[in-house]
Design a protein around this motif. Structure first.
Motif, PDB file in Angstrom:
ATOM      1  N   TYR A 103      -0.158  11.326  -1.775  1.00  0.00           N
ATOM      2  CA  TYR A 103      -1.544  11.218  -1.344  1.00  0.00           C
ATOM      3  C   TYR A 103      -1.583  10.912   0.147  1.00  0.00           C
ATOM      4  O   TYR A 103      -1.094   9.866   0.586  1.00  0.00           O
ATOM      5  N   PRO A 104      -2.160  11.809   0.962  1.00  0.00           N
ATOM      6  CA  PRO A 104      -2.067  11.646   2.417  1.00  0.00           C
ATOM      7  C   PRO A 104      -2.839  10.459   2.964  1.00  0.00           C
ATOM      8  O   PRO A 104      -2.548   9.997   4.078  1.00  0.00           O
ATOM      9  N   TRP A 105      -3.838   9.968   2.229  1.00  0.00           N
ATOM     10  CA  TRP A 105      -4.636   8.850   2.729  1.00  0.00           C
ATOM     11  C   TRP A 105      -3.985   7.493   2.443  1.00  0.00           C
ATOM     12  O   TRP A 105      -4.455   6.472   2.935  1.00  0.00           O
ATOM     13  N   LEU A 106      -2.915   7.495   1.655  1.00  0.00           N
ATOM     14  CA  LEU A 106      -2.197   6.260   1.378  1.00  0.00           C
ATOM     15  C   LEU A 106      -0.939   6.181   2.236  1.00  0.00           C
ATOM     16  O   LEU A 106      -0.377   7.201   2.641  1.00  0.00           O
ATOM     17  N   THR A 107      -0.479   4.972   2.502  1.00  0.00           N
ATOM     18  CA  THR A 107       0.817   4.819   3.152  1.00  0.00           C
ATOM     19  C   THR A 107       1.920   5.198   2.170  1.00  0.00           C
ATOM     20  O   THR A 107       1.675   5.380   0.974  1.00  0.00           O
ATOM     21  N   PHE A 142       9.783   2.717   6.727  1.00  0.00           N
ATOM     22  CA  PHE A 142       8.672   3.669   6.792  1.00  0.00           C
ATOM     23  C   PHE A 142       7.576   3.367   5.771  1.00  0.00           C
ATOM     24  O   PHE A 142       6.743   4.228   5.487  1.00  0.00           O
ATOM     25  N   GLY A 143       7.553   2.158   5.236  1.00  0.00           N
ATOM     26  CA  GLY A 143       6.560   1.828   4.226  1.00  0.00           C
ATOM     27  C   GLY A 143       5.137   1.932   4.719  1.00  0.00           C
ATOM     28  O   GLY A 143       4.226   2.267   3.957  1.00  0.00           O
ATOM     29  N   ASP A 144       4.906   1.651   6.006  1.00  0.00           N
ATOM     30  CA  ASP A 144       3.552   1.684   6.559  1.00  0.00           C
ATOM     31  C   ASP A 144       3.172   3.046   7.129  1.00  0.00           C
ATOM     32  O   ASP A 144       2.050   3.232   7.607  1.00  0.00           O
ATOM     33  N   ALA A 145       4.094   4.007   7.098  1.00  0.00           N
ATOM     34  CA  ALA A 145       3.804   5.345   7.621  1.00  0.00           C
ATOM     35  C   ALA A 145       2.959   6.130   6.620  1.00  0.00           C
ATOM     36  O   ALA A 145       2.940   5.844   5.421  1.00  0.00           O
ATOM     37  N   LYS A 146       2.259   7.130   7.119  1.00  0.00           N
ATOM     38  CA  LYS A 146       1.548   8.068   6.257  1.00  0.00           C
ATOM     39  C   LYS A 146       2.478   9.244   5.939  1.00  0.00           C
ATOM     40  O   LYS A 146       3.373   9.566   6.736  1.00  0.00           O
TER      41      LYS A 146
END
Length: 270
Positions: A103-107, A142-146
Motif C-alpha cells: 500500500y503506497p500510502w503506508l510506510t 527503511f521502516g519509515d520509508a514509503k
C-alpha cells in the motif's frame, strides 16, 4: 505475551500437510470454448517442505496455487490443509505475488504491521514483530520509508516480511523473483532459504527457472502443457551430500547439475 504472539515463536509448521485430491479445473472463455487448465491431480506436501513447481507457461501452476490459497474453487476434486477443506483464504496460508502489492500510502513498517493489526494484535506486539521481520529481510533502516522509495528487490523483501508478519504456516509464492535482476534474485533466494530454514514453514514456490527450483526446493514438480499434470516429482537432498550450509556455489556441483538436467529434460519431453 503468549508464545503464539512472540516474534520469534516457533510456528506450528510441520503438523499439517497440504493435500490435493483429484483436483482439476476448467473454465469457459468468452467465446464459449471450454479450456481444461489442470487435469485431475493428487498431491501431498508434508508440513515444512519446500516444494518448487516448474513447467511451461499456461500449464496450470498458478491455478494450483490459487486453489491452495483458497482464491479458486476447483472444477473437480478437493484441496485440504490437514483435515480441513480449503474453501477460502486463511491467515494460515500467505501469498507472495510476482509484483509487490504494498500500500503506497503506508510506510514499509505500516505495511508489515497491517495484517496483525486487522487480526487485533496489540500495537506493541505488532511493532515488535514488524521490527524483527524487517531486520530478517535486511530492511531495518527503511521502516519509515514509503514503498515507492524502495528498489524493486527491496519492495519484494517488504512484501515477504508483510506476509510473514501474519505467521502463516504455509507460504505460497507465484514467481516472486521473476521480475528482478540476477544479482538481486540470488540475494533474495539466499534470504528466503535462511528464513524458511529458521521458521520451517511449508513453501509452494512457482518459478520458470529450473536452476532456482533445484537450488531452493526440497522437491521439484514438473508440470506438462495444458491440461497441466505432474510429469516428474523429483526429490532434492543436496544438503546431505554437499552439507547444510552450502550456498550458491552448489550450482556448480555435479550432483546439482544432474538434478537440474533431469528436471530440464522432463520439461522438454512433456
Amino acid at each position: 505475551m503468549s508464545r503464539a504472539e512472540e516474534p520469534g515463536a516457533a510456528l506450528r509448521s510441520g503438523t499439517r500437510d497440504l493435500v490435493l485430491d483429484g483436483v482439476g479445473h476448467h473454465y469457459v472463455t468468452d467465446a464459449g470454448d471450454v479450456v481444461h487448465a489442470v487435469a485431475p491431480t493428487s498431491l501431498r506436501i508434508p508440513g515444512g517442505q519446500f516444494v518448487c513447481v516448474v513447467g511451461p507457461s499456461g500449464c496450470g501452476k498458478t491455478t494450483l496455487l490459487r486453489v491452495l490459497a483458497g482464491f479458486l474453487r476447483p472444477s473437480a476434486g478437493t484441496a485440504r490443509y490437514g483435515e480441513e477443506a480449503i474453501t477460502g483464504p486463511s491467515h494460515h496460508r500467505g501469498v507472495v505475488f510476482q509484483q509487490p502489492s504494498l500500500y503506497p500510502w503506508l510506510t514499509v513498517r505500516g505495511n508489515v504491521e497491517l495484517g496483525p493489526r486487522f487480526r487485533g494484535v496489540s500495537r506493541p506486539r505488532r511493532r515488535e514483530r514488524a521490527e524483527e521481520l524487517l531486520g530478517m529481510v535486511g530492511l531495518e533502516r527503511f521502516g519509515d520509508a514509503k514503498p515507492y522509495e524502495l528498489s524493486g528487490g527491496m519492495q519484494q523483501r517488504a512484501q515477504i516480511a508483510r506476509v510473514l508478519a501474519n505467521q502463516p504456516e504455509v507460504v505460497l509464492m507465484d514467481e516472486p523473483f521473476g521480475a528482478l535482476d540476477a544479482l538481486t534474485r540470488e540475494r533474495l533466494q539466499a534470504d528466503l532459504l535462511r528464513i524458511q530454514r529458521r521458521r520451517r514453514q511449508t513453501v509452494f514456490f512457482i518459478t520458470h527457472s529450473v536452476e532456482e527450483a533445484v537450488f531452493l526446493g526440497d522437491r521439484v514438480l514438473v508440470m506438462s502443457p495444458r491440461p497441466g499434470r505432474v510429469v516428474l516429482d523429483e526429490p532434492v537432498d543436496l544438503a546431505s551430500v554437499l552439507g547444510p550450509d552450502v550456498g550458491a556455489e552448489m550450482k556448480s556441483a555435479p550432483e546439482f547439475i544432474a538434478i537440474r538436467d533431469r528436471v530440464a529434460a522432463a520439461i522438454e519431453l512433456s
